[in-house]
Structures are given as structure tokens and as C-alpha cells.
Design a protein around this motif. Structure first.
Motif, PDB file in Angstrom:
ATOM      1  N   ARG A  62      -7.401 -15.123  -8.670  1.00 12.40           N
ATOM      2  CA  ARG A  62      -8.400 -15.231  -7.597  1.00 12.40           C
ATOM      3  C   ARG A  62      -7.936 -14.458  -6.354  1.00 12.40           C
ATOM      4  O   ARG A  62      -8.741 -13.785  -5.696  1.00 12.40           O
ATOM      5  N   ALA A  63      -6.653 -14.539  -6.037  1.00 15.37           N
ATOM      6  CA  ALA A  63      -6.119 -13.781  -4.896  1.00 15.37           C
ATOM      7  C   ALA A  63      -6.258 -12.277  -5.133  1.00 15.37           C
ATOM      8  O   ALA A  63      -6.569 -11.503  -4.203  1.00 15.37           O
ATOM      9  N   THR A  64      -6.060 -11.852  -6.384  1.00 22.17           N
ATOM     10  CA  THR A  64      -6.261 -10.438  -6.726  1.00 22.17           C
ATOM     11  C   THR A  64      -7.702 -10.028  -6.491  1.00 22.17           C
ATOM     12  O   THR A  64      -7.987  -8.948  -5.949  1.00 22.17           O
ATOM     13  N   GLY A  65      -8.636 -10.901  -6.881  1.00 17.21           N
ATOM     14  CA  GLY A  65     -10.044 -10.619  -6.660  1.00 17.21           C
ATOM     15  C   GLY A  65     -10.376 -10.465  -5.188  1.00 17.21           C
ATOM     16  O   GLY A  65     -11.154  -9.586  -4.798  1.00 17.21           O
ATOM     17  N   VAL A  66      -9.787 -11.323  -4.360  1.00 14.08           N
ATOM     18  CA  VAL A  66     -10.024 -11.237  -2.912  1.00 14.08           C
ATOM     19  C   VAL A  66      -9.513  -9.902  -2.377  1.00 14.08           C
ATOM     20  O   VAL A  66     -10.185  -9.241  -1.571  1.00 14.08           O
ATOM     21  N   LEU A  67      -8.349  -9.471  -2.817  1.00 16.30           N
ATOM     22  CA  LEU A  67      -7.791  -8.201  -2.344  1.00 16.30           C
ATOM     23  C   LEU A  67      -8.651  -7.014  -2.783  1.00 16.30           C
ATOM     24  O   LEU A  67      -8.869  -6.075  -2.017  1.00 16.30           O
ATOM     25  N   LEU A  68      -9.153  -7.056  -4.015  1.00 19.54           N
ATOM     26  CA  LEU A  68     -10.006  -5.967  -4.496  1.00 19.54           C
ATOM     27  C   LEU A  68     -11.307  -5.896  -3.698  1.00 19.54           C
ATOM     28  O   LEU A  68     -11.762  -4.811  -3.317  1.00 19.54           O
ATOM     29  N   ALA A  69     -11.907  -7.077  -3.448  1.00 18.94           N
ATOM     30  CA  ALA A  69     -13.211  -7.106  -2.783  1.00 18.94           C
ATOM     31  C   ALA A  69     -13.107  -6.901  -1.276  1.00 18.94           C
ATOM     32  O   ALA A  69     -13.983  -6.273  -0.671  1.00 18.94           O
ATOM     33  N   ALA A  70     -12.044  -7.429  -0.668  1.00 25.24           N
ATOM     34  CA  ALA A  70     -11.962  -7.409   0.796  1.00 25.24           C
ATOM     35  C   ALA A  70     -11.104  -6.277   1.348  1.00 25.24           C
ATOM     36  O   ALA A  70     -11.236  -5.923   2.528  1.00 25.24           O
ATOM     37  N   PHE A  71     -10.238  -5.702   0.533  1.00 24.06           N
ATOM     38  CA  PHE A  71      -9.362  -4.628   1.013  1.00 24.06           C
ATOM     39  C   PHE A  71      -9.722  -3.288   0.388  1.00 24.06           C
ATOM     40  O   PHE A  71     -10.071  -2.334   1.087  1.00 24.06           O
ATOM     41  N   VAL A  72      -9.661  -3.205  -0.934  1.00 20.82           N
ATOM     42  CA  VAL A  72      -9.877  -1.922  -1.598  1.00 20.82           C
ATOM     43  C   VAL A  72     -11.325  -1.462  -1.452  1.00 20.82           C
ATOM     44  O   VAL A  72     -11.592  -0.306  -1.091  1.00 20.82           O
ATOM     45  N   CYS A  73     -12.275  -2.354  -1.728  1.00 22.70           N
ATOM     46  CA  CYS A  73     -13.696  -1.984  -1.706  1.00 22.70           C
ATOM     47  C   CYS A  73     -14.149  -1.406  -0.362  1.00 22.70           C
ATOM     48  O   CYS A  73     -14.752  -0.325  -0.331  1.00 22.70           O
ATOM     49  N   PRO A  74     -13.899  -2.065   0.777  1.00 22.43           N
ATOM     50  CA  PRO A  74     -14.376  -1.510   2.056  1.00 22.43           C
ATOM     51  C   PRO A  74     -13.785  -0.139   2.382  1.00 22.43           C
ATOM     52  O   PRO A  74     -14.483   0.729   2.928  1.00 22.43           O
ATOM     53  N   LEU A  75     -12.515   0.055   2.066  1.00 27.68           N
ATOM     54  CA  LEU A  75     -11.886   1.349   2.358  1.00 27.68           C
ATOM     55  C   LEU A  75     -12.500   2.454   1.508  1.00 27.68           C
ATOM     56  O   LEU A  75     -12.718   3.581   1.980  1.00 27.68           O
ATOM     57  N   GLU A  76     -12.792   2.140   0.236  1.00 23.45           N
ATOM     58  CA  GLU A  76     -13.428   3.136  -0.625  1.00 23.45           C
ATOM     59  C   GLU A  76     -14.848   3.445  -0.156  1.00 23.45           C
ATOM     60  O   GLU A  76     -15.309   4.592  -0.217  1.00 23.45           O
ATOM     61  N   THR A  89     -20.713  16.190  -2.361  1.00 18.44           N
ATOM     62  CA  THR A  89     -21.489  15.254  -3.169  1.00 18.44           C
ATOM     63  C   THR A  89     -20.687  14.690  -4.329  1.00 18.44           C
ATOM     64  O   THR A  89     -20.790  13.493  -4.652  1.00 18.44           O
ATOM     65  N   GLY A  90     -19.879  15.531  -4.985  1.00 14.20           N
ATOM     66  CA  GLY A  90     -19.103  15.060  -6.133  1.00 14.20           C
ATOM     67  C   GLY A  90     -18.095  13.994  -5.753  1.00 14.20           C
ATOM     68  O   GLY A  90     -18.036  12.921  -6.368  1.00 14.20           O
ATOM     69  N   ALA A  91     -17.274  14.285  -4.730  1.00 17.24           N
ATOM     70  CA  ALA A  91     -16.276  13.313  -4.291  1.00 17.24           C
ATOM     71  C   ALA A  91     -16.944  12.052  -3.764  1.00 17.24           C
ATOM     72  O   ALA A  91     -16.487  10.931  -4.028  1.00 17.24           O
ATOM     73  N   ALA A  92     -18.047  12.205  -3.027  1.00 21.63           N
ATOM     74  CA  ALA A  92     -18.750  11.049  -2.480  1.00 21.63           C
ATOM     75  C   ALA A  92     -19.309  10.165  -3.586  1.00 21.63           C
ATOM     76  O   ALA A  92     -19.239   8.930  -3.509  1.00 21.63           O
ATOM     77  N   SER A  93     -19.857  10.781  -4.630  1.00 26.44           N
ATOM     78  CA  SER A  93     -20.409  10.006  -5.738  1.00 26.44           C
ATOM     79  C   SER A  93     -19.314   9.231  -6.465  1.00 26.44           C
ATOM     80  O   SER A  93     -19.483   8.055  -6.800  1.00 26.44           O
ATOM     81  N   ALA A  94     -18.185   9.891  -6.713  1.00 25.61           N
ATOM     82  CA  ALA A  94     -17.087   9.209  -7.388  1.00 25.61           C
ATOM     83  C   ALA A  94     -16.551   8.058  -6.541  1.00 25.61           C
ATOM     84  O   ALA A  94     -16.336   6.942  -7.043  1.00 25.61           O
ATOM     85  N   LEU A  95     -16.341   8.299  -5.256  1.00 31.18           N
ATOM     86  CA  LEU A  95     -15.849   7.249  -4.369  1.00 31.18           C
ATOM     87  C   LEU A  95     -16.848   6.102  -4.260  1.00 31.18           C
ATOM     88  O   LEU A  95     -16.466   4.931  -4.214  1.00 31.18           O
ATOM     89  N   GLY A  96     -18.132   6.427  -4.235  1.00 31.27           N
ATOM     90  CA  GLY A  96     -19.144   5.384  -4.168  1.00 31.27           C
ATOM     91  C   GLY A  96     -19.154   4.508  -5.397  1.00 31.27           C
ATOM     92  O   GLY A  96     -19.258   3.271  -5.303  1.00 31.27           O
ATOM     93  N   LEU A  97     -19.045   5.127  -6.576  1.00 29.68           N
ATOM     94  CA  LEU A  97     -19.005   4.340  -7.811  1.00 29.68           C
ATOM     95  C   LEU A  97     -17.773   3.442  -7.854  1.00 29.68           C
ATOM     96  O   LEU A  97     -17.863   2.258  -8.199  1.00 29.68           O
ATOM     97  N   PHE A  98     -16.626   4.006  -7.504  1.00 30.50           N
ATOM     98  CA  PHE A  98     -15.401   3.206  -7.552  1.00 30.50           C
ATOM     99  C   PHE A  98     -15.419   2.094  -6.503  1.00 30.50           C
ATOM    100  O   PHE A  98     -14.932   0.987  -6.764  1.00 30.50           O
ATOM    101  N   SER A  99     -15.968   2.367  -5.332  1.00 34.57           N
ATOM    102  CA  SER A  99     -15.935   1.372  -4.264  1.00 34.57           C
ATOM    103  C   SER A  99     -16.661   0.098  -4.666  1.00 34.57           C
ATOM    104  O   SER A  99     -16.118  -1.010  -4.546  1.00 34.57           O
ATOM    105  N   THR A 100     -17.878   0.224  -5.174  1.00 37.47           N
ATOM    106  CA  THR A 100     -18.619  -0.976  -5.553  1.00 37.47           C
ATOM    107  C   THR A 100     -18.075  -1.585  -6.840  1.00 37.47           C
ATOM    108  O   THR A 100     -18.241  -2.781  -7.080  1.00 37.47           O
ATOM    109  N   SER A 101     -17.416  -0.762  -7.655  1.00 36.66           N
ATOM    110  CA  SER A 101     -16.759  -1.311  -8.843  1.00 36.66           C
ATOM    111  C   SER A 101     -15.640  -2.267  -8.444  1.00 36.66           C
ATOM    112  O   SER A 101     -15.490  -3.355  -9.021  1.00 36.66           O
ATOM    113  N   TRP A 102     -14.856  -1.860  -7.425  1.00 33.09           N
ATOM    114  CA  TRP A 102     -13.793  -2.753  -6.942  1.00 33.09           C
ATOM    115  C   TRP A 102     -14.395  -4.053  -6.412  1.00 33.09           C
ATOM    116  O   TRP A 102     -13.882  -5.143  -6.672  1.00 33.09           O
ATOM    117  N   GLY A 103     -15.483  -3.947  -5.674  1.00 31.18           N
ATOM    118  CA  GLY A 103     -16.117  -5.138  -5.131  1.00 31.18           C
ATOM    119  C   GLY A 103     -16.631  -6.056  -6.220  1.00 31.18           C
ATOM    120  O   GLY A 103     -16.443  -7.279  -6.169  1.00 31.18           O
TER     121      GLY A 103
END
Length: 237
Positions: A62-76, A89-103
């Protein structure tokens, strides 16, 4: 085109059909890729530890989930937004997909920390890896280092998806190994782009070529020649 009314010598109205110039203001932004790569590497380190069994127990998961959603996701997300603003556009699309994936993964770990496998997550990871394929192909046309990172990400997503869908435990180990490889690639890539941005020259190989290399080496006039036809400037996407 603006049409302004005027009068001729006889007082009749005529139209001024001469086109008016349009001004396009381009803002200078910092390169978002170091932030994107470094936060990506931290997230991959957490996923690798989960796959290897280093992180166990409901509270730790659960702590790992909090770190992924609250730390990694917003920065991405921040890196993705800036990448769109700088028109990559390419880098932005990749970063966008990964960001919400972390969340999304973070929320799932928070809500179901004891769940081992899930068909839903397996299907999601398959679809995610599939969507990375065209982004990877385009990345290799310009920034081959980014293409390499995305290629390993596809492999890692495929391994994780297979395990979630019922494949042997060896696939989870392969998932962990590729996640650790991505940690190393993220450290290198983030450092390479950071040094390039700070020193205004490429020190560590990024393997740019084609238009991506021209974006670093060409003069400003050549780079902005297409600006009137880019999204956000032209009338339609």
C-alpha cells in the motif's frame, strides 16, 4: 484574411484585401525529459522490488501504491505537459501514458494490496505495451536512446502482462530484471539530457539523428520554418 473597408476618389466603398501579418510567440521552456526519466526510474525501482519480493506485506504494498500515485505520477504529468508545450508530440505522448499508468497502478495497490494477479491488469498491460509500439518506431526515427527505453518498456510490459494472465513465475522474474534495466537506462538518459541542457552541447551519447539532430545543430530560422503549420498555430489538428 482581414478585409478593411475604405473609400475611393468617388466615395465608393472598396475592400482592402491585403493579408495582415500574424505574430507567433514561442516561449523557451526547460527540457522536461530529465524530470521524466528520473521519476520514471524511481517508479521502476519500486515495481522491480515488488516483482522480486523485496517489498512484501499489505502495508508495504500500500505504501508503494501511495508513492507511485502521489510522487511518480504528478512528476510525469508535469513532464508530459511541458513536453506538449515544447511541441515534442512523441515524448509528450509517452510521458502522458506512463504518468497515468503510475497513478492507476498506485491506486490499485492502495485498494488491493493483497492481490497477486489480475486478468484485468494483464489485459491493460497488453494494451499499454501495444500502444508503445508506434511511439517506439517514431522515437527510433530521431532519438534512438528514447526508442531503446521504450523498447525495453514494451518487453517489461509484456512480461508483466503474461504473468498477470497466468504465465509461470519465471515471467515475473523477467519483469523484475527488465524493470531494473529500465532503472539504469533512466539514470543514464536523464543524466544525458540534463547535461546537454545545462552545457548546451551533447556530452553523453543520446544517439540523435535526422530531424532530432537538426533540432540541436540547425539555426533557429530553419527550425521555425514549419511553425505556421504546427498544431496550436494552424486552424485544425
Amino acid at each position: 484574411m482581414n478585409e478593411a473597408a475604405d473609400t475611393d476618389a468617388h466615395g465608393s466603398a472598396v475592400l482592402d484585401r491585403e493579408p495582415r501579418a500574424a505574430s507567433v510567440v514561442v516561449r523557451a521552456y526547460a527540457n522536461p525529459l530529465p524530470l521524466g526519466f528520473f521519476s520514471f526510474g524511481i517508479g521502476m525501482a519500486l515495481l522491480a522490488c515488488l516483482a522480486l519480493g523485496v517489498i512484501t506485506g499489505s502495508e508495504q504494498v500500500r505504501a508503494t501504491g501511495v508513492l507511485l500515485a502521489a510522487f511518480v505520477c504528478p512528476l510525469e504529468i508535469l513532464a508530459a505537459v511541458v513536453a506538449f508545450l515544447v511541441r515534442d508530440t512523441g515524448a509528450a505522448s509517452a510521458l502522458g501514458l506512463f504518468s497515468t499508468s503510475w497513478g492507476a497502478l498506485g491506486v490499485l495497490y492502495i485498494l488491493s494490496p493483497d492481490q497477486q494477479t489480475s486478468r484485468t491488469i494483464g489485459v491493460y498491460l497488453c494494451a499499454f505495451a501495444l500502444m508503445l509500439v508506434p511511439l517506439t518506431a517514431v522515437a527510433f526515427l530521431g532519438k534512438r536512446l528514447l526508442g531503446l527505453v521504450l523498447s525495453v518498456s514494451i518487453a517489461r510490459g509484456a512480461f508483466a502482462a503474461a504473468y498477470q494472465l497466468g504465465a509461470p513465475h519465471a515471467l515475473q522474474t523477467a519483469d523484475a530484471v527488465t524493470a531494473l534495466l529500465l532503472v539504469g537506462l533512466a539514470v543514464y538518459s536523464g543524466t544525458a539530457f540534463l547535461i546537454e541542457d545545462v552545457r548546451q552541447r551533447t556530452k553523453l551519447p543520446i544517439m540523435r539523428h535526422g530531424d532530432a539532430r537538426g533540432a540541436i545543430e540547425d539555426d533557429l530560422a530553419a527550425q521555425q520554418a514549419r511553425l505556421p503549420r504546427e498544431p496550436g498555430v494552424r486552424r485544425q489538428l
